[in-house]
Design a protein around this motif. Structure first.
Motif, PDB file in Angstrom:
ATOM      1  N   GLU A  61       1.066  -1.416  -0.155  1.00 31.17           N
ATOM      2  CA  GLU A  61      -0.156  -0.258  -0.322  1.00 31.17           C
ATOM      3  C   GLU A  61       1.052   1.224  -0.157  1.00 31.17           C
ATOM      4  O   GLU A  61       0.748   2.298  -0.653  1.00 31.17           O
ATOM      5  N   GLU A  62       1.978   1.190   0.510  1.00 31.93           N
ATOM      6  CA  GLU A  62       2.765   2.385   0.991  1.00 31.93           C
ATOM      7  C   GLU A  62       3.238   2.536  -0.453  1.00 31.93           C
ATOM      8  O   GLU A  62       3.664   3.780  -0.875  1.00 31.93           O
ATOM      9  N   ILE A  63       4.084   1.678  -1.379  1.00 37.74           N
ATOM     10  CA  ILE A  63       5.034   2.031  -2.380  1.00 37.74           C
ATOM     11  C   ILE A  63       3.252   2.890  -4.030  1.00 37.74           C
ATOM     12  O   ILE A  63       3.882   3.525  -4.955  1.00 37.74           O
ATOM     13  N   GLY A  64       2.168   2.127  -3.363  1.00 36.13           N
ATOM     14  CA  GLY A  64       1.053   2.942  -4.472  1.00 36.13           C
ATOM     15  C   GLY A  64       0.373   1.540  -5.070  1.00 36.13           C
ATOM     16  O   GLY A  64      -0.372   2.651  -5.799  1.00 36.13           O
ATOM     17  N   LEU A  65       0.574   0.537  -5.059  1.00 33.81           N
ATOM     18  CA  LEU A  65      -0.246  -0.883  -5.375  1.00 33.81           C
ATOM     19  C   LEU A  65      -1.453  -0.383  -5.272  1.00 33.81           C
ATOM     20  O   LEU A  65      -2.271  -0.411  -3.724  1.00 33.81           O
ATOM     21  N   GLN A  66      -2.670  -0.802  -6.129  1.00 32.33           N
ATOM     22  CA  GLN A  66      -3.923  -1.096  -5.934  1.00 32.33           C
ATOM     23  C   GLN A  66      -4.253  -2.719  -6.103  1.00 32.33           C
ATOM     24  O   GLN A  66      -5.163  -2.775  -4.314  1.00 32.33           O
ATOM     25  N   SER A  67      -4.263  -3.333  -6.302  1.00 30.36           N
ATOM     26  CA  SER A  67      -4.005  -5.369  -5.924  1.00 30.36           C
ATOM     27  C   SER A  67      -2.892  -5.310  -5.209  1.00 30.36           C
ATOM     28  O   SER A  67      -1.955  -4.667  -4.986  1.00 30.36           O
ATOM     29  N   ILE A  68      -3.515  -6.278  -3.630  1.00 33.44           N
ATOM     30  CA  ILE A  68      -2.950  -6.173  -2.491  1.00 33.44           C
ATOM     31  C   ILE A  68      -2.630  -7.371  -2.207  1.00 33.44           C
ATOM     32  O   ILE A  68      -3.991  -7.942  -2.274  1.00 33.44           O
ATOM     33  N   THR A  69      -1.285  -8.386  -2.299  1.00 32.75           N
ATOM     34  CA  THR A  69      -1.513  -9.997  -1.863  1.00 32.75           C
ATOM     35  C   THR A  69      -0.992 -10.500  -0.547  1.00 32.75           C
ATOM     36  O   THR A  69      -0.450  -9.338   0.120  1.00 32.75           O
ATOM     37  N   ASP A  70      -1.482 -11.427  -0.099  1.00 36.19           N
ATOM     38  CA  ASP A  70      -0.235 -11.758   0.844  1.00 36.19           C
ATOM     39  C   ASP A  70       0.899 -12.685   0.630  1.00 36.19           C
ATOM     40  O   ASP A  70       1.477 -12.705   1.091  1.00 36.19           O
ATOM     41  N   GLY A  71       1.448 -12.430  -0.584  1.00 32.40           N
ATOM     42  CA  GLY A  71       3.244 -13.015  -0.821  1.00 32.40           C
ATOM     43  C   GLY A  71       2.877 -13.848  -1.223  1.00 32.40           C
ATOM     44  O   GLY A  71       3.699 -14.513  -1.530  1.00 32.40           O
ATOM     45  N   GLU A  72       1.626 -14.587  -0.825  1.00 31.26           N
ATOM     46  CA  GLU A  72       1.403 -16.281  -1.298  1.00 31.26           C
ATOM     47  C   GLU A  72       2.871 -16.631   0.261  1.00 31.26           C
ATOM     48  O   GLU A  72       3.221 -18.189   0.020  1.00 31.26           O
ATOM     49  N   PHE A  73       3.412 -16.091   1.473  1.00 31.81           N
ATOM     50  CA  PHE A  73       3.233 -16.519   2.645  1.00 31.81           C
ATOM     51  C   PHE A  73       3.295 -17.780   2.591  1.00 31.81           C
ATOM     52  O   PHE A  73       4.649 -17.868   3.880  1.00 31.81           O
ATOM     53  N   ARG A  74       2.294 -18.094   3.297  1.00 36.54           N
ATOM     54  CA  ARG A  74       1.732 -19.324   3.424  1.00 36.54           C
ATOM     55  C   ARG A  74       2.173 -20.617   3.145  1.00 36.54           C
ATOM     56  O   ARG A  74       1.819 -21.641   3.232  1.00 36.54           O
ATOM     57  N   ARG A  75       3.187 -20.537   1.552  1.00 36.39           N
ATOM     58  CA  ARG A  75       2.755 -21.587   1.004  1.00 36.39           C
ATOM     59  C   ARG A  75       4.404 -21.757   0.839  1.00 36.39           C
ATOM     60  O   ARG A  75       4.983 -20.901   0.656  1.00 36.39           O
ATOM     61  N   SER A 135      -6.612  -2.260   2.571  1.00 26.68           N
ATOM     62  CA  SER A 135      -6.889  -1.010   3.268  1.00 26.68           C
ATOM     63  C   SER A 135      -8.231  -0.467   2.386  1.00 26.68           C
ATOM     64  O   SER A 135      -8.651  -1.384   1.014  1.00 26.68           O
ATOM     65  N   ALA A 136      -9.260   0.084   2.981  1.00 25.94           N
ATOM     66  CA  ALA A 136     -11.038  -0.162   1.916  1.00 25.94           C
ATOM     67  C   ALA A 136     -10.567   0.391   0.531  1.00 25.94           C
ATOM     68  O   ALA A 136     -11.122   0.192  -0.151  1.00 25.94           O
ATOM     69  N   ASP A 137      -9.575   1.632   0.830  1.00 25.44           N
ATOM     70  CA  ASP A 137      -9.595   1.778  -0.719  1.00 25.44           C
ATOM     71  C   ASP A 137      -8.683   1.335  -1.806  1.00 25.44           C
ATOM     72  O   ASP A 137      -8.183   1.776  -2.856  1.00 25.44           O
ATOM     73  N   ARG A 138      -8.462   0.341  -1.565  1.00 25.93           N
ATOM     74  CA  ARG A 138      -7.314  -1.340  -2.087  1.00 25.93           C
ATOM     75  C   ARG A 138      -8.443  -2.690  -2.429  1.00 25.93           C
ATOM     76  O   ARG A 138      -8.986  -2.116  -1.860  1.00 25.93           O
TER      77      ARG A 138
END
Length: 372
Positions: A61-75, A135-138
């Motif tokens: 969110e800080e760098i400005g991406l609109q689509s946000i993932t969990d990075g597939e960190f659990r996989r 965030s609600a705007d992402r």
């Protein structure tokens, strides 16, 4: 460069987007090893994963991406972790790993042992957590393997599926249930990841299929049929995209060749909202293939920025390639992203975390200059 007023798209895919996986942090790697060794419990592991996912969500969110993932960190894998948790599918330790260009993955396999279905799947809770912290705007984005990956990677160990059409039907219906379950959990942006299409890109790869006793034309038709069955009943406000990949493991690859051998199928026959397409190097073929796009509502996300190395591409060179793509597809139908994720498996590509964020900032800056 022509301009458009629609940079700030209200629905996915976005002008500056990303495929989804991110380099696992050292803390994630350490805690997952501790869990495997029995040092920490599954509950402790999940809480530590939650902490790191909160951090990388905030960073996106800080760098400005609109689509946000969990990075597939659990996989551990981009595909096996999801597929082996479908009903009727089991994991096993294969005799050898998957061969990439000069390197092989650790051994892992999946087999179909009973009727395929989707009921209680752990990735649903993974998405719910992500959704709760974005965030609600992402837009929280879920990534799962295409159903084609079970067709291509799975071994069939049940008499139920002696007829491949029966497997295709059950698998497609299971995916319909999966999409509905993610939708009910709040998901409005879901991406299917798929390496199987590369099997049809060249005569050489098709010949390999024939040598194994397979019919590439039938397989291609089945891939289209299965994809369209899987997404047939999705809600109107759920965006489904597909990332077409040629392999991504520790900055290496498995397949080469342009999209020409499957261009009509991919670009004109799939009922998807968008396609993430790799165009980052000579292995990817020409942008001329975009002449096969007939639909005016299909978004093409150009993977022009490599995720395999940390060096930043020339902005002017990327803009020229976007201009080239716009000769075939209206600029308003185009978006920009890295060509793949940064860590399709937990090992990750050969660049630093800071280089990863620099790459994503680079995509955002170029997209802003092109479409603002």
């Amino acid at each position: 460069m022509s301009s458009s007023s629609s940079l700030l798209r209200t629905t996915a895919p976005f002008r500056a987007d990303h495929v989804g996986s991110l380099l696992r942090t050292e803390k994630i790697k350490k805690t997952r090893l501790q869990h495997t060794a029995g040092v920490i419990t599954a509950e402790q592991l999940r809480e530590l994963e939650n902490e790191e996912i909160r951090r990388i969500v905030a960073k996106q969110e800080e760098i400005g991406l609109q689509s946000i993932t969990d990075g597939e960190f659990r996989r551990a894998w981009w595909h096996f972790d999801f597929l082996e948790n479908l009903d009727g599918v089991e994991a096993f330790e294969a005799e050898q790993g998957i061969q990439f260009h000069g390197v092989t993955t650790k051994p892992r396999g999946i087999k179909v042992t009973d009727r395929i279905d989707f009921t209680n799947h752990p990735h649903l809770d993974d998405y719910k957590f992500l959704h709760s912290i974005v965030s609600a705007d992402r837009t929280a984005k879920m990534t799962i393997p295409s159903p084609n990956m079970l067709q291509f990677r799975g071994k069939v160990a049940t008499e139920r599926y002696e007829d491949s059409d029966v497997l295709l039907q059950d698998l497609g219906l299971a995916y319909q249930k999966a999409l509905r379950a993610f939708y009910d959990a709040g998901c409005r942006y879901l991406q299917l990841d798929d390496t199987s299409w590369a099997s049809f890109f060249s005569e050489e790869t098709k010949q390999k299929l024939r040598a194994d006793g397979k019919d590439p034309d039938r397989m291609l038709a089945d891939a289209v049929k299965l994809l369209n069955l899987s997404v047939a009943n999705r809600p109107d406000d759920m965006v489904i995209t597909m990332h077409i990949c040629r392999g991504n493991f520790r900055s290496t690859w498995t397949a080469s060749g342009g999209y020409d051998g499957a261009a009509d199928a991919i670009l004109d026959q799939l009922n998807l909202n968008g396609l993430f397409m790799e165009f980052d190097d000579e292995r990817s073929g020409s942008l001329d293939v975009l002449s096969h796009v007939k639909r005016k509502d299909l978004q093409i996300v150009l993977g022009l920025v490599t995720s395999k190395t940390g060096e930043l591409e020339s902005k002017d060179a990327i803009k020229r390639r976007i201009d080239e793509a716009a000769r075939f597809v209206n600029l308003d139908q185009l978006c920009l992203s890295p060509q793949c994720g940064f860590a399709s498996t937990e090992e990750g590509n050969l660049l630093t975390e800071e280089q990863q964020w620099d790459k994503l900032r680079h995509v955002i800056e170029i997209a802003d200059e092109v479409w603002s």
